[in-house]
Design a protein around this motif. Structure first.
Motif, PDB file in Angstrom:
ATOM      1  N   LEU A  50     -16.902  -1.213   0.853  1.00  0.00           N
ATOM      2  CA  LEU A  50     -16.047  -2.147   1.587  1.00  0.00           C
ATOM      3  C   LEU A  50     -15.116  -2.956   0.691  1.00  0.00           C
ATOM      4  N   LYS A  51     -15.134  -2.703  -0.602  1.00  0.00           N
ATOM      5  CA  LYS A  51     -14.328  -3.477  -1.534  1.00  0.00           C
ATOM      6  C   LYS A  51     -12.833  -3.458  -1.203  1.00  0.00           C
ATOM      7  N   PRO A  52     -12.248  -2.320  -0.795  1.00  0.00           N
ATOM      8  CA  PRO A  52     -10.814  -2.347  -0.463  1.00  0.00           C
ATOM      9  C   PRO A  52     -10.466  -3.259   0.713  1.00  0.00           C
ATOM     10  N   ILE A  53     -11.404  -3.462   1.625  1.00  0.00           N
ATOM     11  CA  ILE A  53     -11.138  -4.344   2.761  1.00  0.00           C
ATOM     12  C   ILE A  53     -11.056  -5.795   2.311  1.00  0.00           C
ATOM     13  N   PHE A  54     -11.923  -6.192   1.397  1.00  0.00           N
ATOM     14  CA  PHE A  54     -11.985  -7.588   0.967  1.00  0.00           C
ATOM     15  C   PHE A  54     -10.993  -7.929  -0.136  1.00  0.00           C
ATOM     16  N   LYS A  55     -10.408  -6.931  -0.766  1.00  0.00           N
ATOM     17  CA  LYS A  55      -9.528  -7.177  -1.899  1.00  0.00           C
ATOM     18  C   LYS A  55      -8.247  -7.889  -1.454  1.00  0.00           C
ATOM     19  N   GLY A  56      -8.018  -9.064  -1.966  1.00  0.00           N
ATOM     20  CA  GLY A  56      -6.805  -9.819  -1.699  1.00  0.00           C
ATOM     21  C   GLY A  56      -6.801 -10.603  -0.408  1.00  0.00           C
ATOM     22  N   VAL A  57      -7.919 -10.656   0.311  1.00  0.00           N
ATOM     23  CA  VAL A  57      -7.948 -11.361   1.590  1.00  0.00           C
ATOM     24  C   VAL A  57      -7.814 -12.866   1.392  1.00  0.00           C
ATOM     25  N   GLY A  58      -8.315 -13.400   0.306  1.00  0.00           N
ATOM     26  CA  GLY A  58      -8.223 -14.841   0.056  1.00  0.00           C
ATOM     27  C   GLY A  58      -6.876 -15.285  -0.468  1.00  0.00           C
ATOM     28  N   GLN A  59      -5.991 -14.356  -0.733  1.00  0.00           N
ATOM     29  CA  GLN A  59      -4.655 -14.666  -1.251  1.00  0.00           C
ATOM     30  C   GLN A  59      -3.711 -14.976  -0.097  1.00  0.00           C
ATOM     31  N   ALA A  60      -2.540 -15.455  -0.423  1.00  0.00           N
ATOM     32  CA  ALA A  60      -1.503 -15.666   0.592  1.00  0.00           C
ATOM     33  C   ALA A  60      -1.003 -14.308   1.072  1.00  0.00           C
ATOM     34  N   ASP A  61      -0.488 -14.273   2.295  1.00  0.00           N
ATOM     35  CA  ASP A  61      -0.002 -13.039   2.891  1.00  0.00           C
ATOM     36  C   ASP A  61       1.203 -12.534   2.089  1.00  0.00           C
ATOM     37  N   PRO A  62       1.095 -11.342   1.467  1.00  0.00           N
ATOM     38  CA  PRO A  62       2.216 -10.837   0.673  1.00  0.00           C
ATOM     39  C   PRO A  62       3.390 -10.380   1.534  1.00  0.00           C
ATOM     40  N   ASP A  63       3.165 -10.116   2.822  1.00  0.00           N
ATOM     41  CA  ASP A  63       4.231  -9.652   3.698  1.00  0.00           C
ATOM     42  C   ASP A  63       4.990 -10.797   4.361  1.00  0.00           C
ATOM     43  N   ALA A  64       4.453 -12.003   4.276  1.00  0.00           N
ATOM     44  CA  ALA A  64       5.107 -13.150   4.920  1.00  0.00           C
ATOM     45  C   ALA A  64       6.326 -13.578   4.098  1.00  0.00           C
ATOM     46  N   GLY A  65       7.344 -13.951   4.813  1.00  0.00           N
ATOM     47  CA  GLY A  65       8.547 -14.451   4.142  1.00  0.00           C
ATOM     48  C   GLY A  65       8.302 -15.846   3.592  1.00  0.00           C
ATOM     49  N   GLU A  66       8.980 -16.145   2.504  1.00  0.00           N
ATOM     50  CA  GLU A  66       8.758 -17.453   1.878  1.00  0.00           C
ATOM     51  C   GLU A  66       9.644 -18.496   2.435  1.00  0.00           C
TER      52      GLU A  66
END
Length: 75
Positions: free
Chosen positions: A59-75
């Motif tokens: 399940l590591k790929p599912i949890f990878k980067g979940v705690g980060q900010a959304d990379p697809d969201a516009g700034e």
């Protein structure tokens, strides 16, 4: 196909709220079927460490980067 950030967040929540408790029940059932009283303490420890780590490896790929900010969201 890679999961989107929102899909990974939803799946990680599902895994933590439903899948992980279910895994605990299954692991508990398997370990209760073993006669752990006759095993050496070191072997019993290795079994518990295995079951404690084994759930996260697939399940590591599912949890990878979940705690980060959304990379697809516009700034």
């Amino acid at each position: 196909m890679a999961l989107s950030y929102k899909a990974r967040r939803r799946w990680s929540l599902f895994v933590l709220l439903v899948g992980f408790p279910l895994y605990i029940v299954v692991a508990w059932g398997v370990l209760s079927r073993l006669d752990l009283w006759q095993l050496p303490v070191a072997v019993e420890f290795v079994i518990y460490v295995f079951f404690g780590v084994a759930w996260i490896l697939p399940l590591k790929p599912i949890f990878k980067g979940v705690g980060q900010a959304d990379p697809d969201a516009g700034e």
